[in-house]
Scaffold this motif. Structure first.
Motif, PDB file in Angstrom:
ATOM      1  N   ALA A  26      11.035  45.267  22.594  1.00 19.31           N
ATOM      2  CA  ALA A  26      11.686  44.845  21.259  1.00 19.31           C
ATOM      3  C   ALA A  26      12.966  45.302  21.005  1.00 19.31           C
ATOM      4  CB  ALA A  26      10.859  45.190  20.344  1.00 19.31           C
ATOM      5  N   PHE A  27      13.415  46.435  21.736  1.00 13.12           N
ATOM      6  CA  PHE A  27      14.589  46.858  21.493  1.00 13.12           C
ATOM      7  C   PHE A  27      15.725  46.246  22.427  1.00 13.12           C
ATOM      8  CE2 PHE A  27      12.421  51.189  21.137  1.00 13.12           C
ATOM      9  CZ  PHE A  27      11.860  50.803  19.902  1.00 13.12           C
ATOM     10  N   ASN A  28      15.372  45.183  23.465  1.00 13.31           N
ATOM     11  CA  ASN A  28      16.137  45.098  24.395  1.00 13.31           C
ATOM     12  C   ASN A  28      17.413  44.221  24.083  1.00 13.31           C
ATOM     13  OD1 ASN A  28      14.036  45.725  26.069  1.00 13.31           O
ATOM     14  ND2 ASN A  28      13.917  43.876  27.236  1.00 13.31           N
ATOM     15  N   GLY A  29      17.284  43.392  22.785  1.00 11.03           N
ATOM     16  CA  GLY A  29      18.534  42.665  22.329  1.00 11.03           C
ATOM     17  C   GLY A  29      19.519  43.635  21.626  1.00 11.03           C
ATOM     18  N   TRP A  30      18.962  44.449  20.817  1.00  7.23           N
ATOM     19  CA  TRP A  30      19.711  45.518  20.491  1.00  7.23           C
ATOM     20  C   TRP A  30      20.547  46.327  21.249  1.00  7.23           C
ATOM     21  CZ3 TRP A  30      18.621  50.507  18.164  1.00  7.23           C
ATOM     22  CH2 TRP A  30      19.434  51.266  17.483  1.00  7.23           C
ATOM     23  N   TYR A  31      19.828  46.718  22.117  1.00 11.85           N
ATOM     24  CA  TYR A  31      20.576  47.623  23.229  1.00 11.85           C
ATOM     25  C   TYR A  31      21.454  46.692  24.187  1.00 11.85           C
ATOM     26  CZ  TYR A  31      17.241  51.405  22.569  1.00 11.85           C
ATOM     27  OH  TYR A  31      16.514  52.527  22.207  1.00 11.85           O
ATOM     28  N   ARG A  32      21.135  45.535  24.312  1.00 10.87           N
ATOM     29  CA  ARG A  32      22.036  44.672  25.157  1.00 10.87           C
ATOM     30  C   ARG A  32      23.364  44.524  24.354  1.00 10.87           C
ATOM     31  NH1 ARG A  32      20.088  40.138  24.918  1.00 10.87           N
ATOM     32  NH2 ARG A  32      18.389  40.406  26.522  1.00 10.87           N
ATOM     33  N   ASP A  33      23.345  44.249  22.960  1.00 11.64           N
ATOM     34  CA  ASP A  33      24.325  44.312  22.061  1.00 11.64           C
ATOM     35  C   ASP A  33      25.406  45.733  22.320  1.00 11.64           C
ATOM     36  OD1 ASP A  33      23.361  42.056  20.955  1.00 11.64           O
ATOM     37  OD2 ASP A  33      22.984  42.757  19.091  1.00 11.64           O
ATOM     38  N   CYS A  34      24.520  46.780  22.435  1.00 12.93           N
ATOM     39  CA  CYS A  34      25.244  48.111  22.515  1.00 12.93           C
ATOM     40  C   CYS A  34      25.823  48.218  23.961  1.00 12.93           C
ATOM     41  CB  CYS A  34      24.219  49.251  22.376  1.00 12.93           C
ATOM     42  SG  CYS A  34      24.590  50.878  22.757  1.00 12.93           S
ATOM     43  N   VAL A  35      25.466  47.564  24.948  1.00  9.15           N
ATOM     44  CA  VAL A  35      26.095  47.608  26.433  1.00  9.15           C
ATOM     45  C   VAL A  35      27.153  46.858  26.068  1.00  9.15           C
ATOM     46  CG1 VAL A  35      25.997  47.141  28.848  1.00  9.15           C
ATOM     47  CG2 VAL A  35      24.024  47.916  27.782  1.00  9.15           C
ATOM     48  N   GLU A  36      27.243  45.764  25.378  1.00 11.03           N
ATOM     49  CA  GLU A  36      28.679  44.648  25.391  1.00 11.03           C
ATOM     50  C   GLU A  36      29.517  45.529  24.425  1.00 11.03           C
ATOM     51  OE1 GLU A  36      26.993  40.886  24.474  1.00 11.03           O
ATOM     52  OE2 GLU A  36      26.349  40.450  26.763  1.00 11.03           O
ATOM     53  N   MET A  37      29.089  46.091  23.270  1.00  8.37           N
ATOM     54  CA  MET A  37      30.132  46.870  22.710  1.00  8.37           C
ATOM     55  C   MET A  37      31.021  47.829  23.264  1.00  8.37           C
ATOM     56  SD  MET A  37      28.692  48.846  19.319  1.00  8.37           S
ATOM     57  CE  MET A  37      28.199  50.521  19.849  1.00  8.37           C
ATOM     58  N   HIS A  38      30.208  48.339  24.350  1.00 14.35           N
ATOM     59  CA  HIS A  38      31.022  49.437  25.087  1.00 14.35           C
ATOM     60  C   HIS A  38      31.808  48.630  26.197  1.00 14.35           C
ATOM     61  CE1 HIS A  38      29.924  52.702  22.829  1.00 14.35           C
ATOM     62  NE2 HIS A  38      28.603  52.556  22.804  1.00 14.35           N
ATOM     63  N   GLY A  39      31.699  47.323  26.467  1.00 17.17           N
ATOM     64  CA  GLY A  39      32.300  46.802  27.578  1.00 17.17           C
ATOM     65  C   GLY A  39      31.898  46.829  28.870  1.00 17.17           C
ATOM     66  N   LEU A  40      30.443  47.387  29.128  1.00 14.58           N
ATOM     67  CA  LEU A  40      29.973  47.982  30.186  1.00 14.58           C
ATOM     68  C   LEU A  40      28.803  47.000  30.834  1.00 14.58           C
ATOM     69  CD1 LEU A  40      29.642  51.672  29.288  1.00 14.58           C
ATOM     70  CD2 LEU A  40      31.256  50.458  30.899  1.00 14.58           C
ATOM     71  N   MET A  41      28.726  45.751  30.432  1.00 17.70           N
ATOM     72  CA  MET A  41      27.587  44.805  31.058  1.00 17.70           C
ATOM     73  C   MET A  41      27.944  44.683  32.521  1.00 17.70           C
ATOM     74  SD  MET A  41      25.636  43.545  28.987  1.00 17.70           S
ATOM     75  CE  MET A  41      24.042  42.780  29.311  1.00 17.70           C
ATOM     76  N   GLY A  42      29.117  44.819  33.064  1.00 17.08           N
ATOM     77  CA  GLY A  42      29.448  44.664  34.557  1.00 17.08           C
ATOM     78  C   GLY A  42      28.733  45.776  35.174  1.00 17.08           C
ATOM     79  N   ARG A  43      28.503  46.951  34.513  1.00 12.28           N
ATOM     80  CA  ARG A  43      28.004  48.066  35.271  1.00 12.28           C
ATOM     81  C   ARG A  43      26.476  48.204  34.895  1.00 12.28           C
ATOM     82  NH1 ARG A  43      32.005  52.028  36.686  1.00 12.28           N
ATOM     83  NH2 ARG A  43      30.402  52.796  37.774  1.00 12.28           N
ATOM     84  N   GLY A  73      28.394  33.560  28.573  1.00 13.04           N
ATOM     85  CA  GLY A  73      28.052  34.858  28.004  1.00 13.04           C
ATOM     86  C   GLY A  73      26.820  34.726  26.838  1.00 13.04           C
ATOM     87  N   ARG A  74      26.885  33.692  26.409  1.00 12.15           N
ATOM     88  CA  ARG A  74      25.639  33.382  25.363  1.00 12.15           C
ATOM     89  C   ARG A  74      24.555  32.508  25.808  1.00 12.15           C
ATOM     90  NH1 ARG A  74      28.342  34.082  19.838  1.00 12.15           N
ATOM     91  NH2 ARG A  74      26.056  34.082  19.231  1.00 12.15           N
ATOM     92  N   CYS A  75      24.778  32.349  27.235  1.00 11.71           N
ATOM     93  CA  CYS A  75      23.572  31.465  27.536  1.00 11.71           C
ATOM     94  C   CYS A  75      22.701  32.454  28.267  1.00 11.71           C
ATOM     95  CB  CYS A  75      24.189  30.526  28.454  1.00 11.71           C
ATOM     96  SG  CYS A  75      22.844  29.555  29.208  1.00 11.71           S
ATOM     97  N   ALA A  76      21.411  32.292  27.805  1.00 10.16           N
ATOM     98  CA  ALA A  76      20.178  33.270  28.430  1.00 10.16           C
ATOM     99  C   ALA A  76      19.812  32.468  29.680  1.00 10.16           C
ATOM    100  CB  ALA A  76      19.161  33.573  27.428  1.00 10.16           C
ATOM    101  N   GLY A  77      19.707  31.137  29.784  1.00  7.11           N
ATOM    102  CA  GLY A  77      19.273  30.796  31.057  1.00  7.11           C
ATOM    103  C   GLY A  77      19.269  29.136  30.922  1.00  7.11           C
ATOM    104  N   ILE A  78      18.983  28.340  31.947  1.00  7.67           N
ATOM    105  CA  ILE A  78      19.021  26.940  32.095  1.00  7.67           C
ATOM    106  C   ILE A  78      17.547  26.595  32.719  1.00  7.67           C
ATOM    107  CG2 ILE A  78      20.084  24.731  32.803  1.00  7.67           C
ATOM    108  CD1 ILE A  78      22.765  26.394  32.653  1.00  7.67           C
ATOM    109  N   TYR A  79      16.812  25.812  32.386  1.00  2.00           N
ATOM    110  CA  TYR A  79      15.538  25.606  32.723  1.00  2.00           C
ATOM    111  C   TYR A  79      15.419  24.093  32.701  1.00  2.00           C
ATOM    112  CZ  TYR A  79      14.165  30.493  32.649  1.00  2.00           C
ATOM    113  OH  TYR A  79      13.898  31.830  32.965  1.00  2.00           O
ATOM    114  N   GLY A  80      14.634  23.793  33.796  1.00  2.00           N
ATOM    115  CA  GLY A  80      14.258  22.069  33.852  1.00  2.00           C
ATOM    116  C   GLY A  80      13.130  22.022  34.561  1.00  2.00           C
ATOM    117  N   LEU A  81      12.035  20.963  34.093  1.00  2.00           N
ATOM    118  CA  LEU A  81      10.895  20.659  34.746  1.00  2.00           C
ATOM    119  C   LEU A  81      11.081  20.355  36.307  1.00  2.00           C
ATOM    120  CD1 LEU A  81       9.262  18.502  32.003  1.00  2.00           C
ATOM    121  CD2 LEU A  81       8.866  20.869  32.319  1.00  2.00           C
TER     122      LEU A  81
END
Lengths: 253, 253, 253, 253, 253, 253
Positions: F118-135, D134-142
């Motif tokens: 630029a808001f993507n990170g904060w918005y992702r936090d918000c989705v996770e805060m609500h437990g809705l990442m799976g949706r 859940g903390r990993c954004a991605g895994i990349y390799g050459l």
């Protein structure tokens, strides 16, 4: 606004109970239209009954959808929900979905309390189907059987209150849902005896149906919830067949 | 051992295709018993059709279960699977379940490739229903429509091979599943053109059915997969009604 | 078909127990080939022992793979499984993996019951390694120590039955796995005393090995399960070294 | 404080590279003690090699643990980590674990960039083993092969910088990890060319080892990380055998 | 190296307690700089107080950041952490984050034990905020209220030890965290009475702050943790306003 | 029924935009009461601003709660939501929460589209805060900056429509949310140009507020959402202080 309260069970008294609990929260101008299944079982409480009942739901909506603005599938477990949502172009809401989503606005974790622990497995499937396991504190049921669903609510009131209180303490639940159509209206009766907010599924569903009708979302025309191109089917019930045959007509919205 | 290959679609030619692909892997002594739905649609490919088809599945099993040792629900998406597993006391296996569980033994992550990207949503529901999202590398479908399912496999062979190869590279998939009953047998044809192991769902299901029959697991008598106490139902199909009426008889195992 | 039952422990009597339990379910024509570790510990039950045992497994497969069609790693926890799957081009199955995947076809949630709660942590790692935590209802172990693994099964039979029954009630488990090689064959003995289906890991593994051999999946030639290009290694055991040295030869399949 | 930098690979030059990168961040009084495997492969990069290398790790710690205060397993993928943590009563840290946990303090999501996309599968297993998907954004390799690991860092510097920048944009990664022992020290060189914080795994591991030694956590005497009661083993390497034989001696802490 | 120990609560005695517990583990050359909130509440223990306290944290850092090399937000629950990390270009560490990440290196699953079960909900939010629910064995709190936080540690020592032991047995926890600033230093006192390693959050945070300062990660200049372009704000506290006004100056690193 | 539309930003024109979009869907008898922050920033778009803005929210509710039946926190990201929900005994709803929960009733997976990536990170936090990442199917933002939020909607309309269409195709999203207060009302304008249902967050929040008021859930008196016992605080804003001082008064419901 007319909202179909579709009971996929054959027990009219439960439909009446739900209509009564629903009417307590309708907005001005909302009419609840009761519809009770003529086929199927008195009370859906297993995966197999939900499979059968969900197909009956589709036929019932096909029969009634022209006369209403939204449909509530009024059986806990939401039989037929996703198929109906895909197939018809009006809002379709399940009472368990409505209860859980509404409960999400009252705390981080809701608990379910039901008449029988025999439903736990199927109810867990339902929570997972909606992707809400992370918001569910636990699923509890009474350890008793019942002969008739007519009087289950009053007969088990004390036991349900005790179980709800136990669940809150054991799981740090922030909101409580009395799961099961025959418990419609119970939330209101025991409001003062349970120390967290309680959601009555049918009441929540009525408000969510009103919300969706007001928001008037369009029907998807792309992706996996667009109306399918129906194929030629054999032996389906009359209303469903007619709906599928007429599927080349223009979508309502 | 007799295994029912239950096609909940009405297309006999697809049943034949599956029987042929299944026979290629049966153990000595295993007989595949074909059964094609007399009601329903030619090819289940939506949530609504799966809801209807799943109810038909229950009736078909009720008609045939006495004559066989296990049942394969031979439509991708496993319509009616959990209800059937709850209701009957012989092994019931879905072809998507069998394909995915088998693929799990060939790598960490499997990919699905299907005839149409229109199935992606419903197939994703199916992966989630089995709790295997963490093992699924991706779901891919061709972007084309098709008139008949009779010849889809040959007509789309090159495109499917290309899509499978793309999916493997894009997602680091370790195993591949050609999803959809009309693709039965394709895995074998293109084995050498795809650089990871391919699972044919019906072939996997046949082997899993043989496995379960040999292991002879007992039917649950407790918890949410014990055989339910059936209620008095109205208007259900004949075989299903008869099965439910006879439910007080002793379970087979 | 010859299936290697590779016991990475040094206790021959446990190998015999597993062969006996496995033979009860083999298809016609399947031969189980026993192989007991000459190096290592009498019974792998910790992460460290699994690390060591897993390396021994690779050497044992390198020694034996030419004579068999599939390999079962016959210790709960599946030591060396993913490395073996990557390295060799025949099916390799772990008994815990086989047990859990098979149990998935008998209900939504399986429980594990083991000889000692000291294994719980390592067994939980194993469930997570297979991505099946969402299907696992719980992991239970007896709170006792044992001197010899020879008679553990009979000595603890009553306690294991009681614990299994407790786990089913406490967790709504739909299927039960007796985890641990020394419990091979127990499932059959207590079948009637536990109210849900029980999976015997070695029996499940035999059937899954037969399934994979019949399905004849190709070895990956791309992605993270293709056969690695082996490097020049120092001081590895003889069979393993020889296998790695010969790695430029053509893969079998 | 003496920290063992245990390289389970046989390539001394990589050990030196790591010692150099580690020394750049040690606190006053910390001594890094290099140890390079005498057995095994030049560079662990597959699941099989990690299985074998992890067993070698246990023997190496058994040989050296008396002379040091903590151990760093200095190969990406952390071979043998959990077994070592269970078996010995001093802090044992893996460089991938240290890198990922440290990166967690610099943003919500880290990305891994490695020398070859061939490692992606095994590295993904490693992220999952630590519960950090859940903390990993991605895994990349050459997408290139390399003949020697001696000069890989310089030869691929530009390509790695480009890939890291691509990964940051594609995945909204907040921190970056150059994964793989041969990349030790690279983070420092390219610090100004990558727009997010970069973690050098060996440097992170040195600081985490210092942290754990200072915190001086006790060894578990209960649960699944207590020191196991060792069994009588056959044919294990000398140091490991001796350690296990001496296991009745008093734990150090 | 100077590390700010920022107590967002107004209780100086708790700051002193934490400074003392922190000093026990500092490396040579590390100075802990205490700072106690002049505004806010004596002890943050609810979501609302964390919201308010987190804003106070930002102002306090704006006031003090020029004089230090890293900041520890020294209240369990990490109020204001992500905002501070985004806004300032020096390492900012929360004590709960530091405790949990450090605990991850001592076993698979940590448990939290706190002064009151009233904090359980907020602490669970905190575990989820860090994406570590999969590593958390459970959250436990005493069922008692307390008048003053001055003496809570001694008054509740026996009860906390008992609860910690209970949690370890009930949940198979491999490491233990005494959560809450007023418990600073407790871990050391009861080290011998609890059978798994215990992490003191402030001590862990001091070591993690030292680690990050030594690693000297650059500030992101891209993505969601780059320093925002500050807007013209109204009525913010003095130091915060001044920092935001000066935001066009060059970042430190 | 009076619903407070609390804009924690200082931009009155955005409040007006939201009131207008909200009024389009109110039930008869619902009055929307606008309230714009006098302190803070023109437009919250970072974690730090949300931390500060969330504290301002609590003060604003303390000032206004007596005059209304429910509160909408009208900034995407829901600053201060859980603290407010804990602290006050009337329904408090965030617009992102309301948008996402409502979208859940229109398909399995919703996508977010915003003015800036630029808001993507904060918005992702918000989705996770609500437990809705799976949706959540994905979070998308335009790659452009903007000078003023007054005209952002019209200036970017074409680009937003294009991005929404792209997101739907790329992610198989079933519903779409235009995230961000300045986009209030946009959903209605572009309804016919996007092939899935679109949720306008403020409109969804108005309906959810009406729903909760009608359902009239009690305030928790137990667990982590009961009204806290307030401590003596220093230097908090006037209304908040007064509310906390008066906390021994009887709760409203």
């Amino acid at each position: 606004m007319r909202i179909l309260v579709l009971n996929p069970n054959t027990t009219e008294s439960v439909t009446e109970l739900m209509i009564e609990a629903g009417r307590a929260v309708t907005a001005a101008g909302t009419e609840l239209v009761p519809m009770t299944a003529r086929l199927g079982v008195p009370y859906i409480s297993t995966r197999a009954e939900a499979q059968i009942g969900g197909a009956i739901v589709l036929d019932m909506i096909a029969e009634a959808y022209r006369e209403v603005d939204a449909v509530i599938i009024a059986a806990y477990g939401d039989p037929g929900l996703f198929g109906a949502r895909e197939m018809f172009d009006l809002p379709v809401i399940g009472i368990s979905e409505a209860a859980m989503l509404t409960a999400c606005m009252l705390g981080q974790r809701f608990a379910l309390v039901a008449l029988s622990s025999a439903f736990n497995g199927w109810y867990r499937d339902c929570v997972e189907m909606h992707g809400l396991m992370g918001r569910c504190a636990g699923i509890y049921g009474l350890d008793r059987s019942f002969d008739s669903i007519a009087d289950v609510q009053d007969d088990n009131l004390e036991a349900l209150v005790a179980l709800a209180n136990h669940a809150i303490d054991a799981e740090d639940a922030h909101a409580m849902i009395f799961a099961g159509a025959p418990l419609a209206g119970l939330a209101r009766k025991v409001r003062d005896r349970i120390p967290v907010p309680i959601i009555d599924p049918i009441a929540a569903a009525v408000k969510q149906a009103e919300a969706l009708v007001a928001l008037s979302p369009r029907k998807a025309t792309r992706g996996s919830f667009k109306r399918p191109v129906f194929k030629t089917a054999i032996g389906l019930p009359a209303a469903l067949s007619a709906y599928m045959d007429a599927s080349h007509a223009e979508p309502r919205r």
